[in-house]
Design a protein around this motif. Structure first.
Motif: not given
Ligand code: SF4
Ligand SMILES: Nc1ncnc2c1ncn2[C@@H]1O[C@H](COP(=O)(O)OP(=O)(O)O)[C@@H](O)[C@H]1O
Ligand SMILES: [Mg+2]
Length: 330
Positions: A292-294, A305-307, A322-324
Protein backbone atom coordinates in the motif's frame (compact mmCIF):
# COMPACT_ATOMS: atom_id res chain seq x y z
CA UNK A 1 3.94 28.33 -15.50
CA UNK A 2 3.35 26.77 -18.88
CA UNK A 3 5.13 23.64 -20.04
CA UNK A 4 6.78 25.66 -22.81
CA UNK A 5 8.80 27.60 -20.20
CA UNK A 6 10.13 24.43 -18.58
CA UNK A 7 13.82 23.81 -19.18
CA UNK A 8 13.71 20.28 -17.81
CA UNK A 9 10.83 17.83 -17.76
CA UNK A 10 11.09 14.44 -16.09
CA UNK A 11 8.22 12.03 -16.76
CA UNK A 12 7.65 8.75 -14.93
CA UNK A 13 11.38 8.24 -14.31
CA UNK A 14 12.26 4.75 -13.13
CA UNK A 15 15.55 3.19 -12.13
CA UNK A 16 15.95 -0.35 -10.88
CA UNK A 17 19.13 -2.03 -9.73
CA UNK A 18 19.65 -5.78 -9.91
CA UNK A 19 20.87 -6.59 -6.40
CA UNK A 20 20.57 -10.38 -6.73
CA UNK A 21 23.01 -12.54 -4.84
CA UNK A 22 25.58 -14.31 -7.06
CA UNK A 23 24.21 -17.03 -9.32
CA UNK A 24 25.81 -19.83 -7.28
CA UNK A 25 24.13 -18.60 -4.09
CA UNK A 26 20.79 -18.34 -5.85
CA UNK A 27 21.01 -21.90 -7.15
CA UNK A 28 22.07 -23.22 -3.73
CA UNK A 29 19.36 -21.40 -1.80
CA UNK A 30 16.59 -21.36 -4.40
CA UNK A 31 16.38 -17.54 -4.17
CA UNK A 32 15.12 -15.59 -7.18
CA UNK A 33 16.53 -12.41 -8.61
CA UNK A 34 16.19 -9.32 -6.44
CA UNK A 35 15.38 -5.95 -7.90
CA UNK A 36 15.66 -2.68 -6.01
CA UNK A 37 13.41 0.13 -7.25
CA UNK A 38 15.57 3.14 -6.43
CA UNK A 39 13.35 5.53 -8.41
CA UNK A 40 9.79 4.41 -9.05
CA UNK A 41 7.82 6.74 -11.31
CA UNK A 42 9.07 10.26 -10.58
CA UNK A 43 7.76 13.26 -12.57
CA UNK A 44 8.57 16.96 -12.25
CA UNK A 45 9.47 20.00 -14.30
CA UNK A 46 11.77 22.94 -13.66
CA UNK A 47 11.21 26.28 -15.39
CA UNK A 48 14.19 28.19 -16.76
CA UNK A 49 15.96 30.02 -13.91
CA UNK A 50 14.11 28.11 -11.17
CA UNK A 51 15.33 25.87 -8.36
CA UNK A 52 13.58 22.61 -7.57
CA UNK A 53 14.86 20.83 -4.49
CA UNK A 54 14.48 17.13 -3.87
CA UNK A 55 14.47 16.28 -0.19
CA UNK A 56 14.12 13.07 1.81
CA UNK A 57 15.99 10.73 4.11
CA UNK A 58 19.08 8.84 2.99
CA UNK A 59 18.33 6.03 0.53
CA UNK A 60 15.10 7.47 -0.91
CA UNK A 61 16.54 7.83 -4.43
CA UNK A 62 17.71 11.47 -4.58
CA UNK A 63 21.18 10.78 -5.96
CA UNK A 64 19.79 8.34 -8.50
CA UNK A 65 17.39 11.02 -9.80
CA UNK A 66 20.31 13.49 -9.96
CA UNK A 67 22.55 11.08 -11.86
CA UNK A 68 19.83 10.18 -14.35
CA UNK A 69 19.09 13.87 -15.03
CA UNK A 70 22.80 14.66 -15.46
CA UNK A 71 23.08 11.83 -18.00
CA UNK A 72 25.47 9.82 -15.81
CA UNK A 73 23.14 6.86 -15.21
CA UNK A 74 20.76 5.43 -17.81
CA UNK A 75 17.16 5.29 -16.54
CA UNK A 76 15.28 1.98 -16.60
CA UNK A 77 12.14 3.76 -17.79
CA UNK A 78 10.45 7.10 -18.27
CA UNK A 79 11.78 10.14 -20.02
CA UNK A 80 14.00 13.11 -19.30
CA UNK A 81 13.76 16.05 -21.68
CA UNK A 82 16.00 19.08 -21.69
CA UNK A 83 14.75 21.93 -23.91
CA UNK A 84 12.55 19.32 -25.50
CA UNK A 85 15.41 16.93 -26.42
CA UNK A 86 15.73 13.54 -24.73
CA UNK A 87 18.65 13.21 -22.29
CA UNK A 88 20.12 9.76 -22.81
CA UNK A 89 23.24 8.60 -20.95
CA UNK A 90 23.89 6.00 -23.66
CA UNK A 91 24.02 8.54 -26.50
CA UNK A 92 27.29 8.52 -28.42
CA UNK A 93 29.33 11.55 -29.47
CA UNK A 94 28.67 14.85 -27.72
CA UNK A 95 24.89 15.27 -27.54
CA UNK A 96 23.52 18.81 -27.53
CA UNK A 97 22.61 18.71 -23.84
CA UNK A 98 26.08 17.61 -22.69
CA UNK A 99 27.53 21.09 -22.18
CA UNK A 100 24.21 22.43 -20.92
CA UNK A 101 23.80 20.09 -17.93
CA UNK A 102 26.54 19.89 -15.30
CA UNK A 103 26.69 18.32 -11.86
CA UNK A 104 28.20 19.31 -8.50
CA UNK A 105 28.81 16.41 -6.12
CA UNK A 106 28.71 16.20 -2.34
CA UNK A 107 32.31 15.28 -1.73
CA UNK A 108 34.68 18.17 -2.55
CA UNK A 109 37.62 15.82 -1.85
CA UNK A 110 36.67 12.87 -4.02
CA UNK A 111 35.26 14.81 -6.96
CA UNK A 112 38.47 16.63 -7.96
CA UNK A 113 41.39 14.77 -9.53
CA UNK A 114 44.15 15.12 -6.88
CA UNK A 115 46.92 14.89 -9.49
CA UNK A 116 45.67 17.75 -11.66
CA UNK A 117 46.31 21.42 -11.05
CA UNK A 118 43.19 23.52 -10.59
CA UNK A 119 43.71 25.18 -13.98
CA UNK A 120 43.48 21.80 -15.69
CA UNK A 121 40.52 20.66 -13.58
CA UNK A 122 38.49 23.78 -14.44
CA UNK A 123 39.79 23.99 -18.02
CA UNK A 124 39.18 20.33 -18.86
CA UNK A 125 35.48 20.71 -19.82
CA UNK A 126 36.36 23.76 -21.95
CA UNK A 127 38.96 21.75 -23.87
CA UNK A 128 36.93 18.51 -23.89
CA UNK A 129 33.83 20.15 -25.33
CA UNK A 130 35.85 22.23 -27.80
CA UNK A 131 34.78 25.53 -26.26
CA UNK A 132 38.23 27.19 -26.21
CA UNK A 133 40.11 27.88 -29.40
CA UNK A 134 43.59 28.43 -27.97
CA UNK A 135 45.54 27.77 -24.76
CA UNK A 136 45.45 31.48 -23.98
CA UNK A 137 41.68 31.56 -24.39
CA UNK A 138 41.22 28.57 -22.08
CA UNK A 139 43.54 30.14 -19.50
CA UNK A 140 41.67 33.40 -19.62
CA UNK A 141 38.34 31.64 -19.21
CA UNK A 142 39.66 29.62 -16.23
CA UNK A 143 40.90 32.83 -14.58
CA UNK A 144 37.48 34.44 -15.02
CA UNK A 145 35.72 31.37 -13.60
CA UNK A 146 38.01 31.28 -10.55
CA UNK A 147 37.29 34.97 -9.91
CA UNK A 148 33.56 34.28 -10.32
CA UNK A 149 33.65 31.75 -7.47
CA UNK A 150 35.73 33.95 -5.18
CA UNK A 151 39.14 32.37 -5.82
CA UNK A 152 42.22 33.96 -7.37
CA UNK A 153 43.41 33.36 -10.95
CA UNK A 154 46.77 32.39 -9.39
CA UNK A 155 45.02 29.42 -7.74
CA UNK A 156 45.04 27.74 -11.17
CA UNK A 157 48.64 26.61 -10.50
CA UNK A 158 47.81 24.84 -7.21
CA UNK A 159 46.65 21.30 -6.49
CA UNK A 160 43.32 20.45 -4.77
CA UNK A 161 45.04 19.39 -1.51
CA UNK A 162 46.25 22.96 -1.01
CA UNK A 163 42.66 24.14 -0.42
CA UNK A 164 40.08 23.82 2.37
CA UNK A 165 36.82 21.92 1.88
CA UNK A 166 34.86 25.09 1.11
CA UNK A 167 37.47 26.28 -1.39
CA UNK A 168 37.45 22.90 -3.07
CA UNK A 169 33.71 23.14 -3.48
CA UNK A 170 34.28 26.56 -5.09
CA UNK A 171 36.65 24.83 -7.53
CA UNK A 172 33.94 22.22 -8.24
CA UNK A 173 31.45 25.04 -8.89
CA UNK A 174 33.93 26.74 -11.27
CA UNK A 175 34.40 23.45 -13.13
CA UNK A 176 30.63 22.95 -13.37
CA UNK A 177 30.25 26.44 -14.84
CA UNK A 178 33.15 26.03 -17.30
CA UNK A 179 30.91 24.88 -20.15
CA UNK A 180 28.41 27.71 -19.49
CA UNK A 181 25.60 25.27 -18.60
CA UNK A 182 21.94 26.20 -18.17
CA UNK A 183 21.10 23.44 -15.68
CA UNK A 184 23.27 22.54 -12.71
CA UNK A 185 22.41 19.39 -10.80
CA UNK A 186 23.68 19.80 -7.23
CA UNK A 187 23.81 16.65 -5.10
CA UNK A 188 24.18 17.65 -1.43
CA UNK A 189 26.79 20.26 -2.44
CA UNK A 190 27.27 21.59 1.10
CA UNK A 191 26.55 18.52 3.24
CA UNK A 192 30.24 17.73 3.82
CA UNK A 193 31.09 21.31 4.86
CA UNK A 194 31.09 23.15 8.22
CA UNK A 195 27.90 25.12 8.84
CA UNK A 196 29.58 28.54 8.43
CA UNK A 197 31.16 27.48 5.14
CA UNK A 198 27.86 25.99 3.94
CA UNK A 199 26.25 29.43 4.10
CA UNK A 200 29.06 30.97 2.03
CA UNK A 201 28.76 28.32 -0.68
CA UNK A 202 24.95 28.59 -0.75
CA UNK A 203 25.16 32.38 -1.06
CA UNK A 204 27.72 31.99 -3.86
CA UNK A 205 25.44 29.54 -5.67
CA UNK A 206 22.51 31.94 -5.39
CA UNK A 207 24.59 34.85 -6.70
CA UNK A 208 25.84 32.73 -9.61
CA UNK A 209 22.26 31.71 -10.38
CA UNK A 210 21.29 35.37 -10.74
CA UNK A 211 24.38 36.33 -12.74
CA UNK A 212 24.30 33.40 -15.14
CA UNK A 213 20.55 32.70 -15.24
CA UNK A 214 21.14 29.17 -13.97
CA UNK A 215 18.47 26.57 -13.31
CA UNK A 216 19.14 24.25 -10.36
CA UNK A 217 18.03 20.75 -9.51
CA UNK A 218 19.11 20.78 -5.88
CA UNK A 219 19.37 17.57 -3.87
CA UNK A 220 19.56 17.77 -0.10
CA UNK A 221 18.48 15.96 3.05
CA UNK A 222 18.80 19.24 5.00
CA UNK A 223 15.53 21.18 5.20
CA UNK A 224 17.19 24.41 6.31
CA UNK A 225 19.27 24.34 3.12
CA UNK A 226 16.19 23.50 1.03
CA UNK A 227 14.26 26.37 2.64
CA UNK A 228 17.09 28.75 1.67
CA UNK A 229 17.60 27.76 -1.97
CA UNK A 230 14.28 26.51 -3.38
CA UNK A 231 11.40 27.86 -5.42
CA UNK A 232 9.73 24.47 -5.42
CA UNK A 233 10.26 21.34 -3.33
CA UNK A 234 9.71 17.66 -4.07
CA UNK A 235 9.66 15.35 -1.05
CA UNK A 236 10.76 11.79 -1.84
CA UNK A 237 10.10 8.60 0.10
CA UNK A 238 11.28 5.17 -1.06
CA UNK A 239 11.73 6.13 -4.71
CA UNK A 240 8.58 8.21 -5.13
CA UNK A 241 7.56 11.82 -4.78
CA UNK A 242 5.04 11.99 -1.92
CA UNK A 243 4.52 15.77 -2.02
CA UNK A 244 5.52 18.53 -4.42
CA UNK A 245 4.66 22.21 -4.03
CA UNK A 246 6.10 25.70 -3.89
CA UNK A 247 8.62 26.27 -1.11
CA UNK A 248 6.32 28.40 1.07
CA UNK A 249 3.47 25.90 0.81
CA UNK A 250 5.76 23.02 1.79
CA UNK A 251 7.11 24.83 4.83
CA UNK A 252 3.97 26.69 5.94
CA UNK A 253 1.28 24.15 5.06
CA UNK A 254 2.85 20.71 4.54
CA UNK A 255 0.08 18.26 3.66
CA UNK A 256 1.76 14.83 3.65
CA UNK A 257 2.40 13.27 7.09
CA UNK A 258 5.98 12.48 6.04
CA UNK A 259 6.67 16.11 5.07
CA UNK A 260 5.13 17.33 8.32
CA UNK A 261 7.22 14.99 10.44
CA UNK A 262 10.39 15.82 8.46
CA UNK A 263 9.83 19.53 9.10
CA UNK A 264 8.99 19.01 12.78
CA UNK A 265 12.09 16.93 13.31
CA UNK A 266 14.49 19.29 11.48
CA UNK A 267 16.81 20.73 14.13
CA UNK A 268 17.51 23.99 12.30
CA UNK A 269 13.90 24.87 11.51
CA UNK A 270 12.12 24.53 14.83
CA UNK A 271 12.29 27.48 17.20
CA UNK A 272 14.00 26.85 20.50
CA UNK A 273 11.41 25.63 22.99
CA UNK A 274 8.95 24.52 20.29
CA UNK A 275 7.79 20.93 20.29
CA UNK A 276 10.15 18.68 18.36
CA UNK A 277 8.82 15.37 17.10
CA UNK A 278 11.58 13.06 15.94
CA UNK A 279 10.91 10.77 12.97
CA UNK A 280 9.86 7.34 14.24
CA UNK A 281 11.34 4.11 12.91
CA UNK A 282 13.69 3.45 10.04
CA UNK A 283 13.37 3.71 6.28
CA UNK A 284 12.19 0.23 5.19
CA UNK A 285 14.29 -2.04 2.98
CA UNK A 286 13.64 -0.85 -0.60
CA UNK A 287 14.07 -4.42 -1.91
CA UNK A 288 10.88 -5.43 -0.06
CA UNK A 289 8.91 -2.19 0.44
CA UNK A 290 5.77 -2.18 2.64
CA UNK A 291 2.42 -2.80 0.91
CA UNK A 292 0.00 0.00 0.00
CA UNK A 293 1.40 3.36 1.07
CA UNK A 294 5.05 2.55 1.76
CA UNK A 295 5.06 5.11 4.60
CA UNK A 296 2.30 3.30 6.53
CA UNK A 297 4.51 1.52 9.11
CA UNK A 298 5.77 4.92 10.30
CA UNK A 299 2.65 7.02 9.79
CA UNK A 300 0.52 8.11 12.78
CA UNK A 301 -2.53 8.45 10.48
CA UNK A 302 -2.30 5.02 8.83
CA UNK A 303 -5.58 3.12 8.34
CA UNK A 304 -6.41 -0.27 6.83
CA UNK A 305 -6.79 1.37 3.43
CA UNK A 306 -3.23 2.72 3.68
CA UNK A 307 -1.91 -0.82 4.18
CA UNK A 308 -3.48 -2.10 0.96
CA UNK A 309 -3.91 0.78 -1.47
CA UNK A 310 -0.99 2.86 -2.70
CA UNK A 311 -2.05 6.54 -2.91
CA UNK A 312 -1.46 8.27 -6.24
CA UNK A 313 0.08 11.73 -6.43
CA UNK A 314 -2.95 14.03 -6.78
CA UNK A 315 -3.56 17.77 -6.71
CA UNK A 316 -4.19 19.03 -3.17
CA UNK A 317 -4.47 22.74 -2.39
CA UNK A 318 -1.55 24.45 -4.20
CA UNK A 319 0.56 21.31 -4.73
CA UNK A 320 0.34 17.56 -5.25
CA UNK A 321 0.25 14.96 -2.49
CA UNK A 322 0.29 11.14 -2.46
CA UNK A 323 -1.73 10.37 0.67
CA UNK A 324 -5.23 9.11 1.51
CA UNK A 325 -5.52 11.69 4.33
CA UNK A 326 -3.71 14.80 3.08
CA UNK A 327 -3.66 17.82 5.36
CA UNK A 328 -5.16 16.01 8.38
CA UNK A 329 -3.73 16.87 11.80
CA UNK A 330 -1.20 14.38 13.12
S1 SF4 B 1 -2.28 8.56 5.95
FE1 SF4 B 1 -1.24 9.02 4.02
S2 SF4 B 1 0.95 8.89 4.47
FE2 SF4 B 1 -0.13 7.94 6.18
S3 SF4 B 1 -0.11 5.78 5.65
FE3 SF4 B 1 -2.06 6.64 4.87
S4 SF4 B 1 -1.63 7.20 2.76
FE4 SF4 B 1 0.33 6.88 3.77
N1 LIG C 1 24.58 1.30 -8.12
C1 LIG C 1 23.67 0.82 -7.25
N2 LIG C 1 23.47 -0.50 -7.11
C2 LIG C 1 22.55 -0.98 -6.25
N3 LIG C 1 21.76 -0.21 -5.48
C3 LIG C 1 21.92 1.12 -5.56
C4 LIG C 1 22.89 1.71 -6.46
N4 LIG C 1 22.81 3.08 -6.33
C5 LIG C 1 21.85 3.30 -5.40
N5 LIG C 1 21.32 2.15 -4.95
C6 LIG C 1 20.23 2.00 -3.97
O1 LIG C 1 19.16 2.80 -4.43
C7 LIG C 1 18.51 3.43 -3.34
C8 LIG C 1 18.53 4.93 -3.55
O2 LIG C 1 19.86 5.37 -3.44
P1 LIG C 1 20.29 6.89 -3.64
O3 LIG C 1 19.74 7.37 -4.92
O4 LIG C 1 21.75 6.98 -3.45
O5 LIG C 1 19.52 7.61 -2.44
P2 LIG C 1 19.79 8.98 -1.66
O6 LIG C 1 20.68 9.82 -2.53
O7 LIG C 1 18.44 9.56 -1.45
O8 LIG C 1 20.45 8.61 -0.37
C9 LIG C 1 19.24 2.97 -2.09
O9 LIG C 1 18.53 1.89 -1.53
C10 LIG C 1 20.59 2.54 -2.60
O10 LIG C 1 21.14 1.55 -1.79
MG1 LIG D 1 22.50 10.74 -2.08
Amino acid sequence: MTAAADLLTVTDLRKTFDVSPPWVTRVATGQGRQVLRAVDGVSFAIPQGGTLSVVGESGCGKTTVARCVAGLTPPSGGEIRFRGAVVDAGQGGVPSWRKDIQMIFQDPYGSLNPRWRVGRIVGDPIVGLGLGHSRAEVKERVAALLSDVGLSPADADKFPHEFSGGQRQRIAVARALASAPSLVVCDEPTSALDVSVQAQILNLMRDLQDEHGLTYLFISHNLAVVDFVSDRVAVMYLGRIVEIADRDAIFDRPAHPYTRILIRSAPDLVEIGARRAPMQGEVPNPIAPPSGCTFHPRCPLATERCRTEAPALRPFEAGQVACHRPGEAL
